[in-house]
Write an enzyme that holds these catalytic residues in place. Structure first.
Site, PDB file in Angstrom:
ATOM      1  N   HIS A 134      -8.943   1.546  -3.245  1.00 35.54           N
ATOM      2  CA  HIS A 134      -9.441   1.087  -1.575  1.00 35.54           C
ATOM      3  C   HIS A 134     -10.044   2.440  -1.102  1.00 35.54           C
ATOM      4  O   HIS A 134      -9.433   3.159  -1.039  1.00 35.54           O
ATOM      5  CB  HIS A 134      -8.281   0.490  -0.484  1.00 35.54           C
ATOM      6  CG  HIS A 134      -9.459  -0.048   0.114  1.00 35.54           C
ATOM      7  ND1 HIS A 134      -9.162  -0.054   1.401  1.00 35.54           N
ATOM      8  CD2 HIS A 134     -11.096   0.264   0.778  1.00 35.54           C
ATOM      9  CE1 HIS A 134      -9.121  -0.354   2.526  1.00 35.54           C
ATOM     10  NE2 HIS A 134     -10.492  -0.271   2.622  1.00 35.54           N
ATOM     11  N   ASP A 179      -6.328  -6.551   5.245  1.00 35.08           N
ATOM     12  CA  ASP A 179      -6.040  -5.236   4.918  1.00 35.08           C
ATOM     13  C   ASP A 179      -5.267  -4.483   6.360  1.00 35.08           C
ATOM     14  O   ASP A 179      -6.526  -4.600   6.614  1.00 35.08           O
ATOM     15  CB  ASP A 179      -6.361  -4.258   3.839  1.00 35.08           C
ATOM     16  CG  ASP A 179      -5.990  -2.994   3.746  1.00 35.08           C
ATOM     17  OD1 ASP A 179      -5.097  -2.635   4.343  1.00 35.08           O
ATOM     18  OD2 ASP A 179      -6.826  -1.608   3.353  1.00 35.08           O
ATOM     19  N   MET A 220     -11.183  -6.006   6.504  1.00 31.16           N
ATOM     20  CA  MET A 220     -10.195  -5.188   7.293  1.00 31.16           C
ATOM     21  C   MET A 220      -9.584  -5.371   8.994  1.00 31.16           C
ATOM     22  O   MET A 220     -10.854  -5.944   9.225  1.00 31.16           O
ATOM     23  CB  MET A 220     -10.488  -3.512   7.374  1.00 31.16           C
ATOM     24  CG  MET A 220     -11.073  -3.170   6.209  1.00 31.16           C
ATOM     25  SD  MET A 220      -9.548  -1.737   5.572  1.00 31.16           S
ATOM     26  CE  MET A 220      -8.268  -1.077   6.487  1.00 31.16           C
ATOM     27  N   MET A 264      -9.024   8.206   0.655  1.00 27.87           N
ATOM     28  CA  MET A 264      -9.934   8.726   1.711  1.00 27.87           C
ATOM     29  C   MET A 264      -9.989   9.976   1.427  1.00 27.87           C
ATOM     30  O   MET A 264      -9.883  10.806   0.723  1.00 27.87           O
ATOM     31  CB  MET A 264      -8.817   8.183   2.868  1.00 27.87           C
ATOM     32  CG  MET A 264      -8.298   7.207   3.560  1.00 27.87           C
ATOM     33  SD  MET A 264      -7.247   7.264   4.761  1.00 27.87           S
ATOM     34  CE  MET A 264      -6.315   5.825   4.251  1.00 27.87           C
ATOM     35  N   MET A 270     -12.691   4.474   0.312  1.00 25.65           N
ATOM     36  CA  MET A 270     -12.849   4.643   2.262  1.00 25.65           C
ATOM     37  C   MET A 270     -13.504   5.889   1.404  1.00 25.65           C
ATOM     38  O   MET A 270     -13.141   6.841   2.605  1.00 25.65           O
ATOM     39  CB  MET A 270     -11.811   4.923   2.846  1.00 25.65           C
ATOM     40  CG  MET A 270     -10.727   2.930   2.978  1.00 25.65           C
ATOM     41  SD  MET A 270      -9.445   3.022   3.628  1.00 25.65           S
ATOM     42  CE  MET A 270      -8.216   3.434   2.112  1.00 25.65           C
ATOM     43  N   HIS A 303      -1.918  -1.240  -4.161  1.00 28.09           N
ATOM     44  CA  HIS A 303      -2.682  -1.091  -3.522  1.00 28.09           C
ATOM     45  C   HIS A 303      -3.139   0.600  -3.123  1.00 28.09           C
ATOM     46  O   HIS A 303      -2.208   1.063  -2.383  1.00 28.09           O
ATOM     47  CB  HIS A 303      -3.049  -1.957  -2.286  1.00 28.09           C
ATOM     48  CG  HIS A 303      -3.915  -1.423  -1.091  1.00 28.09           C
ATOM     49  ND1 HIS A 303      -5.626  -2.696  -1.321  1.00 28.09           N
ATOM     50  CD2 HIS A 303      -4.154  -1.367  -0.260  1.00 28.09           C
ATOM     51  CE1 HIS A 303      -6.434  -2.461  -0.337  1.00 28.09           C
ATOM     52  NE2 HIS A 303      -5.853  -1.067   0.457  1.00 28.09           N
ATOM     53  N   SER A 313       0.729  -1.350  -0.119  1.00 25.91           N
ATOM     54  CA  SER A 313       0.532  -0.013  -0.106  1.00 25.91           C
ATOM     55  C   SER A 313       0.951   1.433  -0.331  1.00 25.91           C
ATOM     56  O   SER A 313       1.785   1.326   0.954  1.00 25.91           O
ATOM     57  CB  SER A 313      -1.021   0.091   1.148  1.00 25.91           C
ATOM     58  OG  SER A 313      -1.172   1.486   1.548  1.00 25.91           O
ATOM     59  N   ASP A 354      -4.951   3.665  -1.761  1.00 27.40           N
ATOM     60  CA  ASP A 354      -5.251   4.243  -0.251  1.00 27.40           C
ATOM     61  C   ASP A 354      -6.578   5.021  -0.485  1.00 27.40           C
ATOM     62  O   ASP A 354      -5.739   6.522  -0.218  1.00 27.40           O
ATOM     63  CB  ASP A 354      -4.886   4.064   0.851  1.00 27.40           C
ATOM     64  CG  ASP A 354      -4.978   2.424   1.686  1.00 27.40           C
ATOM     65  OD1 ASP A 354      -5.973   1.528   1.424  1.00 27.40           O
ATOM     66  OD2 ASP A 354      -3.603   2.178   1.781  1.00 27.40           O
TER      67      ASP A 354
HETATM   68  C1  DX5 Z   1      -6.267   1.552   5.963  1.00 21.80           C
HETATM   69  C2  DX5 Z   1      -5.921   1.008   5.281  1.00 21.80           C
HETATM   70  C3  DX5 Z   1      -4.488   0.024   4.656  1.00 21.80           C
HETATM   71  C4  DX5 Z   1      -3.535   1.257   5.513  1.00 21.80           C
HETATM   72  C5  DX5 Z   1      -2.445  -0.152   6.072  1.00 21.80           C
HETATM   73  O1  DX5 Z   1      -7.163   2.504   5.799  1.00 21.80           O
HETATM   74  O2  DX5 Z   1      -6.959   0.970   3.590  1.00 21.80           O
HETATM   75  O3  DX5 Z   1      -3.730  -0.222   3.203  1.00 21.80           O
HETATM   76  O4  DX5 Z   1      -2.353   1.469   4.176  1.00 21.80           O
HETATM   77  O5  DX5 Z   1      -1.337   0.193   5.890  1.00 21.80           O
HETATM   78  P1  DX5 Z   1      -0.204  -0.603   7.139  1.00 21.80           P
HETATM   79  O6  DX5 Z   1      -0.408  -2.469   6.647  1.00 21.80           O
HETATM   80  O7  DX5 Z   1       0.294  -0.323   7.329  1.00 21.80           O
HETATM   81  O8  DX5 Z   1      -1.287  -1.608   8.410  1.00 21.80           O
HETATM   82 ZN    ZN Z   2      -6.718   0.251   1.842  1.00 19.39          ZN
END
Ligand code: DX5
Ligand code: ZN
Length: 219
Positions: free
Chosen positions: A65, A174, A136, A36, A67, A32, A7, A34
C-alpha cells in the site's frame, strides 16, 4: 472471497520474522505492507528493502500500500522486491490509467485506494480493469485509529457496481478493523480485511488472527 491481511505496521520490527510466522500459522492470507513517505502522509515507514526482507520470510502474497508521492517512480522497485499487489492512491496519481497499466505490465495486481473523503465516483472509468479497490476506513498515516462508519456505504456502492456491471476487482478495507468492525465491512461486501493493531498490539497475535479469520470465513 474473504481474505485476512495483517498489516505489519503495528508489528514488532525487532522480531518481524516471528510476528509474520505467528499470523501465517494462524490463518493470514496476505501480508499488508504500509509504505509511507512523510509527505503524502505525515508518517514514515519503510521501502523496498523491507518488502524484500518480508518476501524472504513468507510465501504469502504481499500487498504493498503506497502512501507516497509520485508512486509511479517506485513501482518497479517494489515489484522487484516481491510485491504481488501494488496499491496507489487516487488522490496522488494524475494518470491513473497509465499507472495501473504500468503495474500490470510489470507483473503485479493493480490496486487503487481512496481516502475516507474521496468518493467512489472518482474511480468510475477504471473499475473495469482494476484488480483491487482499497477503501480507507481511517485517514491514512497511522495504525490504531477508529473505524469511520460512513465508509461502509462506499464498500456497499462498490459491491453493487461489481454485481451490476460484472466487474472483477476485489474490495479491500483498511483502518480500524477489529472483531466489532470486521463483520460490518464483510456484510457490506468487502473481500480483503486489513488489520494492524487489533492483531499485532494484542496480547496474543495468533489468537487475534484466528479470531478475525473465523469471523470472515463464517460469514
Ligand atoms: C493506515 C494503514 C493501515 C494500518 C491499519 O494508514 O494504511 O494499513 O496499518 O492499522 P489499524 O488496523 O491499526 O487501523
Ligand atoms: Zn494500509
Amino acid at each position: 472471497m474473504k481474505l485476512l491481511a495483517p498489516s505489519i505496521l503495528s508489528a514488532d520490527f525487532s522480531n518481524l520474522e516471528r510476528e509474520i510466522r505467528y499470523v501465517e500459522l494462524a490463518g493470514a492470507d496476505i501480508i499488508h505492507c504500509d509504505v509511507m513517505d512523510g509527505k503524502f502522509v505525515p508518517n514514515i515507514t519503510f521501502g523496498p528493502l523491507v518488502v524484500s526482507a518480508v518476501n524472504k520470510i513468507t510465501e504469502l502474497p504481499l500487498d504493498v500500500h503506497l502512501m507516497i508521492e509520485n508512486p509511479e517512480l517506485h513501482i518497479d522497485a517494489f515489484i522487484k522486491a516481491g510485491a504481488d499487489y501494488i496499491t496507489v492512491h487516487q488522490e496522488e496519481v494524475i494518470h491513473l490509467d497509465r499507472t495501473l497499466n504500468m503495474i500490470k505490465e510489470l507483473g503485479a495486481k493493480a490496486g487503487v485506494a481512496i481516502n475516507p473523503a474521496t468518493p467512489v465516483e472518482t474511480l468510475g472509468e477504471i473499475l473495469h480493469f482494476a484488480d483491487l479497490i482499497l477503501v480507507m476506513s481511517v485517514n491514512p498515516g497511522f495504525g490504531g485509529q477508529k473505524f469511520l462508519d460512513y465508509t461502509l456505504s462506499k464498500i456497499k456502492k462498490l459491491n453493487d457496481l461489481k454485481i451490476e456491471k460484472g466487474y472483477n476487482f476485489l474490495i479491500e478495507v483498511d483502518g480500524g478493523i477489529n472483531k466489532q468492525t470486521i463483520q460490518k465491512a464483510s456484510d457490506a461486501g468487502c473481500n480483503i480485511f486489513v488489520a494492524g493493531s487489533s492483531i499485532f498490539s494484542s496480547d496474543n497475535v495468533s489468537a487475534a488472527t484466528t479470531e478475525l479469520k473465523n469471523l470472515i470465513t463464517q460469514n
